[in-house]
Design a protein around this motif. Structure first.
Motif, PDB file in Angstrom:
ATOM      1  N   ALA A 186      23.282  74.416 -89.823  1.00  0.00           N
ATOM      2  CA  ALA A 186      23.427  72.991 -89.620  1.00  0.00           C
ATOM      3  C   ALA A 186      24.663  72.401 -89.417  1.00  0.00           C
ATOM      4  N   LEU A 187      24.895  71.412 -88.411  1.00  0.00           N
ATOM      5  CA  LEU A 187      26.141  70.655 -88.391  1.00  0.00           C
ATOM      6  C   LEU A 187      26.274  69.917 -89.580  1.00  0.00           C
ATOM      7  N   GLN A 188      25.505  69.399 -90.211  1.00  0.00           N
ATOM      8  CA  GLN A 188      25.750  68.348 -91.375  1.00  0.00           C
ATOM      9  C   GLN A 188      24.689  68.972 -92.339  1.00  0.00           C
ATOM     10  N   VAL A 189      24.871  69.357 -93.377  1.00  0.00           N
ATOM     11  CA  VAL A 189      23.970  70.134 -94.321  1.00  0.00           C
ATOM     12  C   VAL A 189      23.130  69.115 -94.926  1.00  0.00           C
ATOM     13  N   ASP A 190      23.751  67.850 -95.431  1.00  0.00           N
ATOM     14  CA  ASP A 190      23.136  66.563 -95.769  1.00  0.00           C
ATOM     15  C   ASP A 190      22.447  65.683 -94.734  1.00  0.00           C
ATOM     16  N   GLY A 191      22.484  65.968 -93.509  1.00  0.00           N
ATOM     17  CA  GLY A 191      22.323  65.114 -92.408  1.00  0.00           C
ATOM     18  C   GLY A 191      20.626  65.391 -91.949  1.00  0.00           C
ATOM     19  N   PRO A 192      20.253  64.336 -91.519  1.00  0.00           N
ATOM     20  CA  PRO A 192      18.594  64.404 -90.880  1.00  0.00           C
ATOM     21  C   PRO A 192      18.741  65.520 -89.936  1.00  0.00           C
ATOM     22  N   VAL A 193      17.465  66.022 -89.491  1.00  0.00           N
ATOM     23  CA  VAL A 193      17.055  67.137 -88.607  1.00  0.00           C
ATOM     24  C   VAL A 193      17.855  66.574 -87.160  1.00  0.00           C
ATOM     25  N   ALA A 194      17.887  65.363 -86.870  1.00  0.00           N
ATOM     26  CA  ALA A 194      18.081  64.824 -85.535  1.00  0.00           C
ATOM     27  C   ALA A 194      18.448  63.385 -85.442  1.00  0.00           C
ATOM     28  N   TYR A 195      19.104  62.989 -84.331  1.00  0.00           N
ATOM     29  CA  TYR A 195      19.369  61.587 -84.277  1.00  0.00           C
ATOM     30  C   TYR A 195      18.945  61.408 -82.874  1.00  0.00           C
ATOM     31  N   ARG A 196      18.271  60.326 -82.584  1.00  0.00           N
ATOM     32  CA  ARG A 196      17.883  59.841 -81.214  1.00  0.00           C
ATOM     33  C   ARG A 196      19.062  58.747 -80.594  1.00  0.00           C
ATOM     34  N   SER A 197      19.559  59.055 -79.504  1.00  0.00           N
ATOM     35  CA  SER A 197      20.465  57.892 -79.003  1.00  0.00           C
ATOM     36  C   SER A 197      19.967  56.546 -79.147  1.00  0.00           C
ATOM     37  N   ASN A 198      20.695  55.706 -79.511  1.00  0.00           N
ATOM     38  CA  ASN A 198      20.516  54.259 -79.681  1.00  0.00           C
ATOM     39  C   ASN A 198      21.013  53.427 -78.725  1.00  0.00           C
ATOM     40  N   CYS A 199      21.100  54.149 -77.653  1.00  0.00           N
ATOM     41  CA  CYS A 199      21.280  53.309 -76.322  1.00  0.00           C
ATOM     42  C   CYS A 199      20.196  53.215 -75.289  1.00  0.00           C
ATOM     43  N   ASP A 200      20.086  52.359 -74.738  1.00  0.00           N
ATOM     44  CA  ASP A 200      18.838  52.041 -73.592  1.00  0.00           C
ATOM     45  C   ASP A 200      18.911  53.223 -72.446  1.00  0.00           C
ATOM     46  N   LEU A 201      18.464  54.249 -72.707  1.00  0.00           N
ATOM     47  CA  LEU A 201      18.636  55.295 -71.512  1.00  0.00           C
ATOM     48  C   LEU A 201      17.937  54.906 -70.273  1.00  0.00           C
ATOM     49  N   HIS A 202      16.606  54.207 -70.538  1.00  0.00           N
ATOM     50  CA  HIS A 202      15.997  53.738 -69.550  1.00  0.00           C
ATOM     51  C   HIS A 202      16.600  52.900 -68.370  1.00  0.00           C
ATOM     52  N   THR A 203      17.175  51.920 -68.924  1.00  0.00           N
ATOM     53  CA  THR A 203      18.076  51.172 -67.955  1.00  0.00           C
ATOM     54  C   THR A 203      19.204  51.765 -67.551  1.00  0.00           C
ATOM     55  N   CYS A 204      19.893  52.571 -68.333  1.00  0.00           N
ATOM     56  CA  CYS A 204      20.847  53.420 -67.616  1.00  0.00           C
ATOM     57  C   CYS A 204      20.320  54.175 -66.450  1.00  0.00           C
ATOM     58  N   HIS A 205      19.108  54.964 -66.611  1.00  0.00           N
ATOM     59  CA  HIS A 205      18.587  55.736 -65.800  1.00  0.00           C
ATOM     60  C   HIS A 205      18.170  54.883 -64.361  1.00  0.00           C
ATOM     61  N   GLN A 206      17.550  53.645 -64.552  1.00  0.00           N
ATOM     62  CA  GLN A 206      17.191  52.683 -63.587  1.00  0.00           C
ATOM     63  C   GLN A 206      18.599  52.174 -62.706  1.00  0.00           C
ATOM     64  N   ARG A 207      19.389  51.617 -63.464  1.00  0.00           N
ATOM     65  CA  ARG A 207      20.521  51.605 -62.912  1.00  0.00           C
ATOM     66  C   ARG A 207      21.331  52.594 -61.755  1.00  0.00           C
ATOM     67  N   LEU A 208      21.346  53.717 -62.318  1.00  0.00           N
ATOM     68  CA  LEU A 208      21.808  54.758 -61.620  1.00  0.00           C
ATOM     69  C   LEU A 208      21.097  55.111 -60.332  1.00  0.00           C
ATOM     70  N   GLY A 209      19.804  54.992 -60.796  1.00  0.00           N
ATOM     71  CA  GLY A 209      18.752  55.091 -59.229  1.00  0.00           C
ATOM     72  C   GLY A 209      18.919  54.178 -58.336  1.00  0.00           C
ATOM     73  N   ASP A 210      18.935  52.886 -58.715  1.00  0.00           N
ATOM     74  CA  ASP A 210      19.264  51.774 -57.953  1.00  0.00           C
ATOM     75  C   ASP A 210      20.560  51.920 -57.002  1.00  0.00           C
ATOM     76  N   ALA A 211      21.410  52.553 -57.611  1.00  0.00           N
ATOM     77  CA  ALA A 211      22.744  52.966 -56.963  1.00  0.00           C
ATOM     78  C   ALA A 211      22.847  54.145 -56.231  1.00  0.00           C
ATOM     79  N   GLY A 212      21.606  54.729 -56.072  1.00  0.00           N
ATOM     80  CA  GLY A 212      21.618  56.100 -55.385  1.00  0.00           C
ATOM     81  C   GLY A 212      22.016  57.269 -55.923  1.00  0.00           C
ATOM     82  N   ILE A 213      22.354  57.239 -57.401  1.00  0.00           N
ATOM     83  CA  ILE A 213      22.951  58.422 -58.282  1.00  0.00           C
ATOM     84  C   ILE A 213      21.858  59.047 -58.667  1.00  0.00           C
ATOM     85  N   PRO A 214      21.533  60.190 -58.508  1.00  0.00           N
ATOM     86  CA  PRO A 214      20.293  61.010 -59.176  1.00  0.00           C
ATOM     87  C   PRO A 214      20.594  61.232 -60.548  1.00  0.00           C
TER      88      PRO A 214
END
Length: 190
Positions: free
Chosen positions: A91-119
């Motif tokens: 474990a990275l952090q003995v007392d930590g949860p198994v995982a953390y999900r990013s609290n960022c809006d990844l779908h909006t980021c992905h869409q903006r990149l696609g709209d700009a022609g960046i895969p």
């Protein structure tokens, strides 16, 4: 003004440069937008990175975007999950949860990149090496101090110059396209 911490890594193994740092340097040479960008270059050393990361996060950034190179990646990868595991399975952090999900809006980021022609793509997790540790520990340290910062890890392809110097046929992406991707992601998260 939105304060954003942007981190990248130093070269490692056979790579004489790191595309994450090259892209970050390029971004700072032309970006003149309304975001306050603070940059850091972390060593490829878990203990030192952890210490520097914790100190940086104590400064209360609105958003934290970590960058790392991913040899073999052909697109910008937005990492959704940091796992509480090292490459040896401990474990990275003995007392930590198994995982953390990013609290960022990844779908909006992905869409903006696609709209700009960046895969790009949304990736399910950042592996089990230093990149994963950086995402996981960012989320953990942020949660321990009240959870104010949005945290994201972005894997970048190698640069064409890195591939040429390596004499390989690995995928690559130009540094200007990578730095444009970082700017678009930062704007999407403000």
């Amino acid at each position: 003004m939105t304060r954003i911490l942007l981190t990248a890594f130093e070269p490692y193994d056979r790579w004489k440069e790191n595309s994450s740092w090259l892209a970050l340097i390029d971004l700072t040479s032309w970006y003149d937008g309304d975001l306050e960008l603070v940059t850091r270059r972390y060593p490829v050393d878990l203990a030192v990175m952890r210490e520097r990361l914790q100190a940086d996060l104590s400064q209360g950034f609105d958003t934290v975007i970590h960058l790392g190179q991913s040899p073999g990646a052909s697109v910008v990868q937005l990492e959704s999950t940091g796992l509480n595991t090292r490459s040896d399975g401990t474990a990275l952090q003995v007392d930590g949860p198994v995982a953390y999900r990013s609290n960022c809006d990844l779908h909006t980021c992905h869409q903006r990149l696609g709209d700009a022609g960046i895969p790009s793509k949304i990736s399910h997790h950042a592996g089990t090496f230093l990149c994963n540790a950086t995402l996981y520990l960012s989320q953990h340290f942020s949660a321990m101090t009240g959870g104010r910062s949005q945290c994201l890890f972005v894997h970048l392809p190698l640069s064409p110059a890195q591939v040429a110097a390596d004499g390989s046929a690995l995928p690559s992406m130009s540094i200007p396209m990578q730095s444009a991707a970082i700017a678009l992601i930062a704007q999407a998260l403000q």
